[in-house]
Design an enzyme around this catalytic site. Structure first.
Site, short mmCIF file in Angstrom:
data_model
loop_
_atom_site.label_atom_id
_atom_site.label_comp_id
_atom_site.label_asym_id
_atom_site.label_seq_id
_atom_site.Cartn_x
_atom_site.Cartn_y
_atom_site.Cartn_z
NE ARG A 92 35.00 52.84 48.45
CZ ARG A 92 35.74 53.01 49.55
NH1 ARG A 92 36.58 52.06 49.93
NH2 ARG A 92 35.64 54.11 50.27
CE1 TYR A 144 42.12 39.41 27.70
CE2 TYR A 144 42.89 40.72 29.56
CZ TYR A 144 42.07 40.56 28.46
OH TYR A 144 41.20 41.57 28.13
CG ASP A 173 41.70 34.07 33.34
OD1 ASP A 173 40.55 33.65 33.09
OD2 ASP A 173 42.11 35.18 32.96
CE LYS A 181 36.28 39.25 27.87
NZ LYS A 181 37.62 38.81 28.24
C1 LIG Z 1 38.68 39.34 28.85
C2 LIG Z 1 39.60 38.54 29.67
C3 LIG Z 1 40.17 39.07 30.84
C4 LIG Z 1 39.94 40.49 31.28
O1 LIG Z 1 38.61 40.72 31.61
P1 LIG Z 1 37.92 42.18 31.58
O2 LIG Z 1 36.55 41.90 32.07
O3 LIG Z 1 37.96 42.65 30.15
O4 LIG Z 1 38.71 43.05 32.46
C5 LIG Z 1 41.01 38.25 31.57
N1 LIG Z 1 41.28 36.99 31.20
C6 LIG Z 1 40.75 36.45 30.08
C7 LIG Z 1 41.09 35.04 29.71
C8 LIG Z 1 39.89 37.19 29.28
O5 LIG Z 1 39.39 36.67 28.16
#
Ligand SMILES: *Cc1c(COP(=O)(O)O)cnc(C)c1O
Length: 384
Positions: free
Chosen positions: A46, A98, A170, A195
């Site tokens: 951790r 999001y 983001d 993603k």
């Molecule tokens: C999927 C996504 C998230 C969240 O990510 P997780 O890995 O599902 O927690 C945040 N921002 C955007 C733009 C996303 O597409």
């Protein structure tokens, strides 16, 4: 070094101990302290793990950042970043945020006296006007999900700097291959590595990267205290997936542009949202800060029946939550990514029951187009 080379050579790609060409999975929760009480680098997973460290260095290198901090998910990275705020602080963010980030603020952080204002993310002046005496942060996401609206990163970060605010951006949709928010002035860049960075729909992981040692320390502290570290297997899969990011992105975004152009020609398609299309209202702003329209587009059909028919008949894309996989993914924001918002909030954000999101994969584009076209026309497409 060009990005295509960087992605394979600009971070520890070989195990220092053994020379293994793939960083091993250090599948261990704890580490023997041979020279106790002397300090050693790794003591407990951790607090740090060599496989996880390699993944952090990799994503930091691709974002041209000094530091990368990894998390158990994109949402965990966002949570650790928003928890840089304290009770009484205010932040400003785009209204097309999001769904999970929206929920984190409205249902959780709001209980701890963190307040927020949603603004039209396309209008830098709106960000400026939303600043209050207790504003501490701007939170950006561009292009947005699922309508692909664009925020002027440089301009909004400039306003933030002038007002002593932190900016968090983001960058999940663009990836560091196409967009570098840190060089445009952002303080922290967030990724859902679930993603495109992972790219194979087989892991859940997140990152926050920064050039500031102070922010890095704070993010690590949040990660460690909350315990939102990624799994070792996930870190290893991420390292593996990352190596093909450029070839995947090239093919997927080329497919997206072709499909966006073709969708525009269909009479049943009311609108196509894709920042790589010249008729997208934010096209020129997008290309001032990014080098490609990316692999995600959304489109509006005329009726819910058409939407249903598409989802029922389409054969190649999987119908799923998520994006950024090698396979095309068709999603329905109304009941998937934005289900946690009230109907009113969804409609306000132009997320209607007729909206479909397509994350293009790396399949042959002619096959994809034929499949989508047939599904939309509701005819011939034989059963499997
Ligand atoms: C999927 C996504 C998230 C969240 O990510 P997780 O890995 O599902 O927690 C945040 N921002 C955007 C733009 C996303 O597409």
């Amino acid at each position: 070094m060009n990005f295509d080379t960087k992605i394979l050579h600009s971070y520890p790609v070989v195990d220092l101990e053994t020379g293994a060409a793939s960083i091993p999975k250090y599948q261990s929760s704890t580490f023997h302290q041979k020279n106790f009480p002397e300090k050693q680098e790794y003591t407990y997973t951790r607090f740090g793990n060599p496989t996880v460290d390699a993944a952090e260095k990799a994503v930091a290198a691709l974002e041209d950042a000094k530091y990368g901090v990894s998390f158990s998910s994109g949402m965990a990275a966002i949570t650790a970043s928003l928890l840089l705020l304290s009770a009484g602080d205010h932040l400003v963010l785009g209204e097309n945020i999001y769904g999970g980030t929206f929920q984190l603020l409205t249902e959780l952080l709001s209980r701890f006296e963190i307040t927020y204002t949603f603004v039209d993310e396309r209008n830098p002046l709106a960000w400026k006007q939303a600043i209050c005496p207790n504003t501490k942060m701007f939170y950006l996401e561009t292009p947005s999900n699922p309508l692909l609206t664009v925020t002027n990163i440089q301009e909004v970060c400039k306003i933030a700097k002038a007002n002593n605010l932190l900016t968090v951006c983001d960058n999940t949709f663009m990836t560091p291959y196409y967009q570098h928010p840190l060089t445009l002035g952002a303080d922290i860049v967030i990724h859902s590595a679930t993603k495109f960075l992972g790219g194979h729909s087989d892991l859940v992981m997140g990152f926050a990267v920064t050039n500031s040692v102070v922010l890095k320390e704070k993010l690590y502290k949040n990660q460690k205290i909350i315990g939102s570290i990624p799994g070792i297997e996930e870190a290893w899969l991420l390292l593996r997936g990352l190596k093909t990011l450029t070839v995947r992105m090239k093919q997927a975004s080329q497919n997206a542009l072709i499909l966006a152009e073709k969708l525009l020609t269909l009479p049943d398609v009311k609108a196509v949202h894709y920042p790589g299309l010249e008729n997208h209202p934010d096209y020129s702003q997008h290309f001032q800060q990014a080098s490609n329209g990316g692999a995600v587009l959304s489109f509006e059909l005329k009726t819910e029946q058409q939407v249903q028919r598409l989802f029922q008949q389409v054969k190649i894309p999987i119908v799923a939550v998520s994006l950024g996989g090698v396979e095309s993914i068709l999603s329905y924001p109304w009941t998937m990514s934005h289900a946690c918002m009230s109907e009113e909030d969804r409609l306000k954000a132009a997320v209607t029951p007729n909206l479909v999101r397509l994350s293009c994969g790396i399949e042959d584009v002619d096959d994809l187009w034929l499949d989508i076209q047939l599904a939309l026309e509701g005819g011939e497409n034989e059963e499997n």
